[in-house]
Write a protein that holds these residues in place. Structure first.
Motif, mmCIF file in Angstrom:
data_model
loop_
_atom_site.group_PDB
_atom_site.id
_atom_site.type_symbol
_atom_site.label_atom_id
_atom_site.label_comp_id
_atom_site.label_asym_id
_atom_site.label_seq_id
_atom_site.Cartn_x
_atom_site.Cartn_y
_atom_site.Cartn_z
ATOM 1 N N LEU A 114 11.458 -47.358 21.062
ATOM 2 C CA LEU A 114 11.346 -45.987 20.546
ATOM 3 C C LEU A 114 11.152 -44.996 21.687
ATOM 4 O O LEU A 114 11.796 -43.934 21.709
ATOM 5 N N ASP A 115 10.289 -45.338 22.631
ATOM 6 C CA ASP A 115 10.043 -44.455 23.778
ATOM 7 C C ASP A 115 11.315 -44.256 24.600
ATOM 8 O O ASP A 115 11.650 -43.133 24.988
ATOM 9 N N LEU A 116 12.034 -45.341 24.872
ATOM 10 C CA LEU A 116 13.267 -45.249 25.666
ATOM 11 C C LEU A 116 14.348 -44.425 24.959
ATOM 12 O O LEU A 116 15.160 -43.777 25.621
ATOM 13 N N ARG A 117 14.319 -44.456 23.646
ATOM 14 C CA ARG A 117 15.284 -43.674 22.878
ATOM 15 C C ARG A 117 14.841 -42.219 22.713
ATOM 16 O O ARG A 117 15.548 -41.421 22.106
ATOM 17 N N GLY A 118 13.692 -41.881 23.251
ATOM 18 C CA GLY A 118 13.207 -40.506 23.182
ATOM 19 C C GLY A 118 12.652 -40.122 21.827
ATOM 20 O O GLY A 118 12.576 -38.937 21.492
ATOM 21 N N ILE A 119 12.256 -41.099 21.052
ATOM 22 C CA ILE A 119 11.714 -40.838 19.718
ATOM 23 C C ILE A 119 10.197 -40.714 19.827
ATOM 24 O O ILE A 119 9.527 -41.643 20.291
ATOM 25 N N PRO A 120 9.654 -39.559 19.435
ATOM 26 C CA PRO A 120 8.197 -39.390 19.482
ATOM 27 C C PRO A 120 7.507 -40.408 18.574
ATOM 28 O O PRO A 120 7.948 -40.644 17.448
ATOM 29 N N VAL A 121 6.439 -41.005 19.067
ATOM 30 C CA VAL A 121 5.715 -42.024 18.307
ATOM 31 C C VAL A 121 4.282 -41.558 18.094
ATOM 32 O O VAL A 121 3.482 -41.548 19.024
ATOM 33 N N TRP B 272 10.792 -54.674 12.181
ATOM 34 C CA TRP B 272 10.547 -53.359 12.777
ATOM 35 C C TRP B 272 11.292 -53.199 14.095
ATOM 36 O O TRP B 272 11.772 -52.116 14.410
ATOM 37 N N PHE B 273 11.397 -54.284 14.862
ATOM 38 C CA PHE B 273 12.133 -54.214 16.129
ATOM 39 C C PHE B 273 13.600 -53.850 15.865
ATOM 40 O O PHE B 273 14.164 -52.983 16.536
ATOM 41 N N LYS B 274 14.208 -54.490 14.880
ATOM 42 C CA LYS B 274 15.608 -54.187 14.537
ATOM 43 C C LYS B 274 15.745 -52.741 14.065
ATOM 44 O O LYS B 274 16.718 -52.066 14.401
ATOM 45 N N ARG B 275 14.777 -52.283 13.296
ATOM 46 C CA ARG B 275 14.816 -50.898 12.819
ATOM 47 C C ARG B 275 14.620 -49.904 13.964
ATOM 48 O O ARG B 275 15.176 -48.803 13.933
ATOM 49 N N ALA B 276 13.834 -50.283 14.972
ATOM 50 C CA ALA B 276 13.573 -49.391 16.106
ATOM 51 C C ALA B 276 14.855 -49.057 16.854
ATOM 52 O O ALA B 276 14.983 -47.965 17.412
ATOM 53 N N VAL B 277 15.796 -49.961 16.842
ATOM 54 C CA VAL B 277 17.068 -49.749 17.538
ATOM 55 C C VAL B 277 17.883 -48.641 16.873
ATOM 56 O O VAL B 277 18.598 -47.905 17.551
ATOM 57 N N ARG B 278 17.757 -48.490 15.558
ATOM 58 C CA ARG B 278 18.560 -47.514 14.811
ATOM 59 C C ARG B 278 17.759 -46.328 14.275
ATOM 60 O O ARG B 278 18.327 -45.383 13.749
ATOM 61 N N ALA B 279 16.453 -46.371 14.389
ATOM 62 C CA ALA B 279 15.597 -45.354 13.764
ATOM 63 C C ALA B 279 15.862 -43.964 14.335
ATOM 64 O O ALA B 279 16.147 -43.796 15.512
ATOM 65 N N GLU B 280 15.763 -42.987 13.449
ATOM 66 C CA GLU B 280 15.836 -41.584 13.871
ATOM 67 C C GLU B 280 14.429 -41.031 14.088
ATOM 68 O O GLU B 280 14.248 -40.093 14.860
ATOM 69 N N HIS B 281 13.471 -41.606 13.371
ATOM 70 C CA HIS B 281 12.061 -41.215 13.466
ATOM 71 C C HIS B 281 11.225 -42.488 13.524
ATOM 72 O O HIS B 281 11.606 -43.511 12.948
ATOM 73 N N ALA B 282 10.094 -42.420 14.180
ATOM 74 C CA ALA B 282 9.230 -43.597 14.316
ATOM 75 C C ALA B 282 8.822 -44.150 12.952
ATOM 76 O O ALA B 282 8.729 -45.363 12.770
ATOM 77 N N GLU B 283 8.633 -43.280 11.999
ATOM 78 C CA GLU B 283 8.213 -43.702 10.669
ATOM 79 C C GLU B 283 9.283 -44.525 9.955
ATOM 80 O O GLU B 283 9.001 -45.210 8.977
ATOM 81 N N ASP B 284 10.543 -44.451 10.440
ATOM 82 C CA ASP B 284 11.633 -45.236 9.836
ATOM 83 C C ASP B 284 11.378 -46.742 9.955
ATOM 84 O O ASP B 284 11.966 -47.526 9.212
#
Length: 114
Positions: free
Chosen positions: A63-70, A90-102
């Motif tokens: 999430l951090d590397l993708r620039g998604i605020p956590v 959650w790891f798989k979702r982190a790859v595609r998430a638009e928001h951390a809450e996703d």
């Protein structure tokens, strides 16, 4: 070549043979402990906990590397999780998430748009 510490130990055990007996019992007890099923269980739990902690760290890193605020609440929830299957999801979702809450959304949630 015999080291000075070996020579010193030899002298100590010559003076007090009972000390050698006690030392050997302790070594035998320690060897038994590390082979004991309970010790193996503790080691396995430690390995699993390490894997879980590493997976949680990788989720947050993605999430951090993708620039998604956590937010702190997301970080705490991810770090507190001890379910490796859920962490993998959650790891798989982190790859595609638009928001951390996703990370926490349900796949069958009809209200969730992609």
């Amino acid at each position: 070549m015999v080291s000075s510490s070996h020579v010193a130990m030899h002298r100590i055990f010559q003076k007090d043979p009972a000390l050698l007996t006690r030392a050997l019992r302790q070594v035998t007890t320690m060897q038994y402990f590390w082979r004991h099923p309970l010790a193996e269980q503790v080691r396995e739990e430690g390995r699993e906990e390490g894997i879980e902690q590493e997976r949680a760290a990788k989720i947050l890193e993605v999430l951090d590397l993708r620039g998604i605020p956590v937010p702190a609440s997301v970080r705490e929830r991810v770090r507190a999780c001890s379910d490796l299957d859920l962490l993998n999801t959650w790891f798989k979702r982190a790859v595609r998430a638009e928001h951390a809450e996703d990370l926490f959304r349900e796949d069958d949630d009809p209200g969730h748009s992609r």
